[in-house]
Design a protein around this motif. Structure first.
Motif, PDB file in Angstrom:
ATOM      1  N   MET A   3      44.653  21.577   8.052  1.00 21.95           N
ATOM      2  CA  MET A   3      44.573  23.027   8.202  1.00 21.95           C
ATOM      3  C   MET A   3      45.427  23.464   9.379  1.00 21.95           C
ATOM      4  O   MET A   3      45.292  22.928  10.468  1.00 21.95           O
ATOM      5  N   ARG A   4      46.298  24.416   9.123  1.00 20.30           N
ATOM      6  CA  ARG A   4      47.113  24.931  10.228  1.00 20.30           C
ATOM      7  C   ARG A   4      46.429  26.167  10.788  1.00 20.30           C
ATOM      8  O   ARG A   4      46.631  27.268  10.292  1.00 20.30           O
ATOM      9  N   ASN A   5      45.618  25.964  11.803  1.00 17.65           N
ATOM     10  CA  ASN A   5      44.885  27.082  12.386  1.00 17.65           C
ATOM     11  C   ASN A   5      45.749  27.847  13.375  1.00 17.65           C
ATOM     12  O   ASN A   5      46.488  27.258  14.158  1.00 17.65           O
ATOM     13  N   THR A   6      45.595  29.160  13.356  1.00 22.66           N
ATOM     14  CA  THR A   6      46.154  29.996  14.415  1.00 22.66           C
ATOM     15  C   THR A   6      45.554  29.533  15.747  1.00 22.66           C
ATOM     16  O   THR A   6      44.419  29.071  15.779  1.00 22.66           O
ATOM     17  N   MET A   7      46.325  29.656  16.830  1.00 20.89           N
ATOM     18  CA  MET A   7      45.784  29.319  18.156  1.00 20.89           C
ATOM     19  C   MET A   7      45.778  30.555  19.046  1.00 20.89           C
ATOM     20  O   MET A   7      46.536  31.492  18.812  1.00 20.89           O
ATOM     21  N   VAL A   8      44.921  30.509  20.048  1.00 17.08           N
ATOM     22  CA  VAL A   8      45.004  31.492  21.130  1.00 17.08           C
ATOM     23  C   VAL A   8      45.225  30.735  22.433  1.00 17.08           C
ATOM     24  O   VAL A   8      44.679  29.654  22.641  1.00 17.08           O
ATOM     25  N   LEU A   9      46.065  31.322  23.272  1.00 16.75           N
ATOM     26  CA  LEU A   9      46.311  30.794  24.618  1.00 16.75           C
ATOM     27  C   LEU A   9      45.673  31.770  25.594  1.00 16.75           C
ATOM     28  O   LEU A   9      46.001  32.960  25.598  1.00 16.75           O
ATOM     29  N   VAL A  10      44.728  31.269  26.378  1.00 21.95           N
ATOM     30  CA  VAL A  10      44.023  32.095  27.362  1.00 21.95           C
ATOM     31  C   VAL A  10      44.546  31.740  28.744  1.00 21.95           C
ATOM     32  O   VAL A  10      44.527  30.577  29.144  1.00 21.95           O
ATOM     33  N   ARG A  11      45.058  32.745  29.450  1.00 20.17           N
ATOM     34  CA  ARG A  11      45.639  32.542  30.792  1.00 20.17           C
ATOM     35  C   ARG A  11      44.828  33.372  31.782  1.00 20.17           C
ATOM     36  O   ARG A  11      44.791  34.592  31.676  1.00 20.17           O
ATOM     37  N   ALA A  67      42.873  27.316  22.162  1.00 24.38           N
ATOM     38  CA  ALA A  67      41.812  27.094  21.184  1.00 24.38           C
ATOM     39  C   ALA A  67      42.351  27.420  19.803  1.00 24.38           C
ATOM     40  O   ALA A  67      43.216  28.279  19.655  1.00 24.38           O
ATOM     41  N   GLN A  68      41.828  26.714  18.800  1.00 24.37           N
ATOM     42  CA  GLN A  68      42.193  27.002  17.414  1.00 24.37           C
ATOM     43  C   GLN A  68      41.135  27.937  16.832  1.00 24.37           C
ATOM     44  O   GLN A  68      39.939  27.753  17.064  1.00 24.37           O
ATOM     45  N   ILE A  69      41.597  28.947  16.097  1.00 29.96           N
ATOM     46  CA  ILE A  69      40.679  29.948  15.541  1.00 29.96           C
ATOM     47  C   ILE A  69      40.840  30.064  14.026  1.00 29.96           C
ATOM     48  O   ILE A  69      41.775  29.520  13.448  1.00 29.96           O
TER      49      ILE A  69
END
Length: 139
Positions: A3-11, A67-69
């Motif tokens: 599964m190619r999950n969208t990611m979020v980068l939290v800074r 994180a992967q969402i």
């Protein structure tokens, strides 16, 4: 991982704030976080930021988490605009150089300990079910 999950980068400034931002994505953004969020090096985060936003990072942050969402990039961006989490959050689409590099290095990143996704309330569960029924399938 097929599964190619969208990611979020939290800074953000510290890992507690990063955890709060992730919890907000779940609670208010209706996102599901797949697996454990990971801590990434600041230099890699800055590179990802520059590649995706096309700008040099203006601020130095001390805590960088990916994180992967479970949402498409477009939907994730829409939800982010609605909720204003207490951190810089960047959506990383599952096609492209940044995503590939993060996946390649994924197992080398330390897990973000102390993050537990909040339980959704009954009302939120119902809303999510209703939304899922109403939303047309994306292809």
């Amino acid at each position: 991982m097929s599964m190619r999950n969208t990611m979020v980068l939290v800074r953000t400034d510290n890992f507690q704030k990063a955890s709060i931002a992730l919890a907000d994505l779940v609670r208010y953004g209706g996102m599901e976080i797949r697996g454990d969020p990971r801590i990434i090096p600041p230099a890699l985060s800055d590179w990802a930021f520059e590649k995706i936003s096309g700008e040099k990072p203006r601020r130095r942050f001390r805590a960088h988490v990916v994180a992967q969402i479970d949402l498409s990039p477009a939907k994730a961006i829409g939800r982010l605009m609605d909720i204003h989490p207490p951190a810089h959050v960047l959506v990383i689409p599952p096609e492209g150089e940044v995503w590939e590099e993060l996946i390649r290095l994924w197992r080398t990143f330390e897990k973000l300990h102390g993050f537990h996704p909040p339980k959704r309330t009954k009302a939120e569960e119902l809303r999510k079910k209703r939304e899922e029924r109403e939303e047309p399938e994306e292809f």
